[in-house]
Design an enzyme around this catalytic site. Structure first.
Site, PDB file in Angstrom:
ATOM      1  N   HIS A  87      35.386  40.950  34.353  1.00 10.35           N
ATOM      2  CA  HIS A  87      36.066  40.733  35.630  1.00 10.35           C
ATOM      3  C   HIS A  87      37.542  41.112  35.465  1.00 10.35           C
ATOM      4  CE1 HIS A  87      33.044  37.582  37.394  1.00 10.35           C
ATOM      5  NE2 HIS A  87      32.436  38.653  36.894  1.00 10.35           N
ATOM      6  N   GLU A 147      40.292  39.522  35.994  1.00 18.74           N
ATOM      7  CA  GLU A 147      41.125  38.524  35.320  1.00 18.74           C
ATOM      8  C   GLU A 147      40.909  38.543  33.807  1.00 18.74           C
ATOM      9  OE1 GLU A 147      39.645  36.450  39.178  1.00 18.74           O
ATOM     10  OE2 GLU A 147      38.960  38.028  37.825  1.00 18.74           O
ATOM     11  N   CYS A 154      36.353  33.271  39.984  1.00 21.82           N
ATOM     12  CA  CYS A 154      35.080  32.580  39.810  1.00 21.82           C
ATOM     13  C   CYS A 154      35.261  31.477  38.756  1.00 21.82           C
ATOM     14  CB  CYS A 154      34.002  33.567  39.372  1.00 21.82           C
ATOM     15  SG  CYS A 154      34.235  34.190  37.680  1.00 21.82           S
ATOM     16  N   CYS A 157      36.324  32.862  35.244  1.00 16.82           N
ATOM     17  CA  CYS A 157      37.722  33.302  35.181  1.00 16.82           C
ATOM     18  C   CYS A 157      38.687  32.121  35.302  1.00 16.82           C
ATOM     19  CB  CYS A 157      37.985  34.344  36.255  1.00 16.82           C
ATOM     20  SG  CYS A 157      37.098  35.903  35.947  1.00 16.82           S
TER      21      CYS A 157
END
Length: 149
Positions: A53, A55, A83, A86
């Protein structure tokens, strides 16, 4: 233009890069003392890595830059509410502030679906600043998903 707006605009540029690669358009920028120390964009499909992701990618780069797995005093600018994975990573990295553009009602872990950042047993608190350039980020995501239907 404020620095915070400039950093989020950079995150939106990274989100557009993710979109160009066929990924969900999410970008992230980590800033410490007025300097970018890490950047990332969504790449789980191209990297064949469910943890890739925006992040996480930005955290990996920032930690390498700082030669430390902790980033006290650093801020992260993300185009979409993180999410659960993260959000946990941001807590573990000791990120100071999370600026996110738009909420994610299905999986958002900064209050939309669950609020990881307010769990009472965590020994670090991340300050949340939602809504920075929300409309621009929301439009980017809407257009992306509309084009997929």
């Amino acid at each position: 233009m404020s620095d915070n707006t400039r950093w989020m605009q950079r995150a939106l540029e990274l989100a557009r890069h993710a979109e160009a690669e066929g990924e969900v358009p999410v970008g992230a920028v980590i800033v410490l003392d007025g300097e970018i120390i890490g950047e990332g964009w969504n790449q789980p499909i191209s990297a064949q890595d469910s943890t890739a992701h925006a992040e996480i990618m930005a955290l990996r780069q920032a930690c390498q830059t700082m030669k430390n797995y902790r980033l006290p005093g650093a801020d992260i600018f993300v185009t979409l509410e993180p999410c659960i994975m993260c959000a946990g990573a941001l807590v573990h990295a000791r990120i100071q502030r999370l600026f996110y553009a738009t909420a994610e009602p299905k999986t958002g872990a900064a209050g939309s679906c669950v609020d990881v950042f307010s769990l009472p047993n965590l020994n670090h608190r991340v300050e949340l600043v939602p809504g920075l350039l929300a409309e621009e980020s929301s439009q980017l995501l809407r257009n992306f998903f509309r084009s997929r239907r």
